[in-house]
Design a protein around this motif. Structure first.
Motif, mmCIF file in Angstrom:
data_model
loop_
_atom_site.group_PDB
_atom_site.id
_atom_site.type_symbol
_atom_site.label_atom_id
_atom_site.label_comp_id
_atom_site.label_asym_id
_atom_site.label_seq_id
_atom_site.Cartn_x
_atom_site.Cartn_y
_atom_site.Cartn_z
ATOM 1 N N GLN A 42 40.050 64.542 30.466
ATOM 2 C CA GLN A 42 41.288 64.862 31.189
ATOM 3 C C GLN A 42 41.075 66.065 32.105
ATOM 4 O O GLN A 42 40.183 66.878 31.876
ATOM 5 C CB GLN A 42 42.379 65.254 30.194
ATOM 6 N N ASN A 52 40.123 56.633 23.390
ATOM 7 C CA ASN A 52 41.226 55.678 23.312
ATOM 8 C C ASN A 52 40.660 54.312 22.932
ATOM 9 O O ASN A 52 39.667 53.876 23.496
ATOM 10 C CB ASN A 52 41.925 55.599 24.678
ATOM 11 N N VAL A 68 39.070 62.680 25.064
ATOM 12 C CA VAL A 68 40.069 61.798 24.449
ATOM 13 C C VAL A 68 39.414 60.437 24.251
ATOM 14 O O VAL A 68 38.877 59.856 25.193
ATOM 15 C CB VAL A 68 41.309 61.626 25.356
ATOM 16 N N VAL A 117 50.033 63.529 25.909
ATOM 17 C CA VAL A 117 48.741 63.824 25.281
ATOM 18 C C VAL A 117 48.336 65.213 25.778
ATOM 19 O O VAL A 117 48.080 65.395 26.965
ATOM 20 C CB VAL A 117 47.674 62.782 25.686
#
Ligand SMILES: O=C(O)CCC(=O)C(=O)O
Ligand SMILES: [Fe+2]
Length: 187
Positions: free
Chosen positions: A75, A103, A101, A93
């Motif tokens: 991010q 996912n 992160v 988030v």
């Protein structure tokens, strides 16, 4: 630099696949053998979200689930934007410095016969500041068939998904039509 990053991310994903398989009492390579075949793909996407004067009306990315096995997201270090749908509510988030992160994508939901979920997420825009993110998507090559791991199918948990090839394409076409791709591959 991207190559070096992707190589390290692949190593990390291998460890994660193993741990996920172990947590379901499966052979270590149950997920990796579908997702990490010789021809498996690692695609990079650089997302650039310019400032948007109507951030109340405009999304950066509309709600979707990732088509991948697993997605690794770096991010922006200053600007939030990613939100996940939990119990009908969009939850932000948070930015955690230096954290990646992870996912889970639709193909992991299929392989785990619905045990691991591929969450719906979206990106909102920011009125003043631009945002960047880098996503690496892991998936099998389009010719490799994926499906629920046999050991996760029994009378108490019947098969939820068909075996499919080229799920990436199915997901892409459904996204364009505003349909839920996972629903179209239900058994
Ligand atoms: O920019 C983000 O934080 C997420 C982007 C995303 O969901 C995607 O590229 O699939
Ligand atoms: Fe996504």
């Amino acid at each position: 630099m991207l190559h070096e990053y992707a190589t390290k991310v692949k190593l990390m994903m291998g460890i994660v696949f193993k741990a996920m398989a172990k947590s379901l009492n499966l052979e270590d390579n149950s997920f990796a053998k579908q997702l990490f075949g010789d021809q498996s793909l690692m695609q990079a996407r650089f997302n650039f979200y310019p400032p948007c004067s109507r951030s109340d009306l405009v999304l950066g990315v509309k709600p979707h689930t990732d088509r991948s096995g697993v997605t690794c997201l770096l991010q922006d270090k200053d600007v939030e934007g990613l939100q996940v749908l939990i119990d009908g509510k969009w939850v932000r988030v948070p930015i955690v410095p230096h954290a990646i992160v992870l996912n889970l994508g639709d193909q992991m939901q299929i392989m785990s016969n619905g045990i691991y979920k591929s969450p719906m997420h979206r990106v909102v825009t920011n009125g003043e500041i631009m945002r960047l993110s880098v996503a690496l998507f892991n998936e099998p090559d389009p010719e490799t068939q994926i499906g629920p791991v046999e050991d996760l199918i029994d009378e108490t948990r019947p098969r939820l998904y068909k075996n499919v090839k080229n799920y990436g394409r199915i997901n892409y076409e459904c996204y364009q039509r505003g349909e839920i791709a996972l629903e179209t591959v239900r058994f």
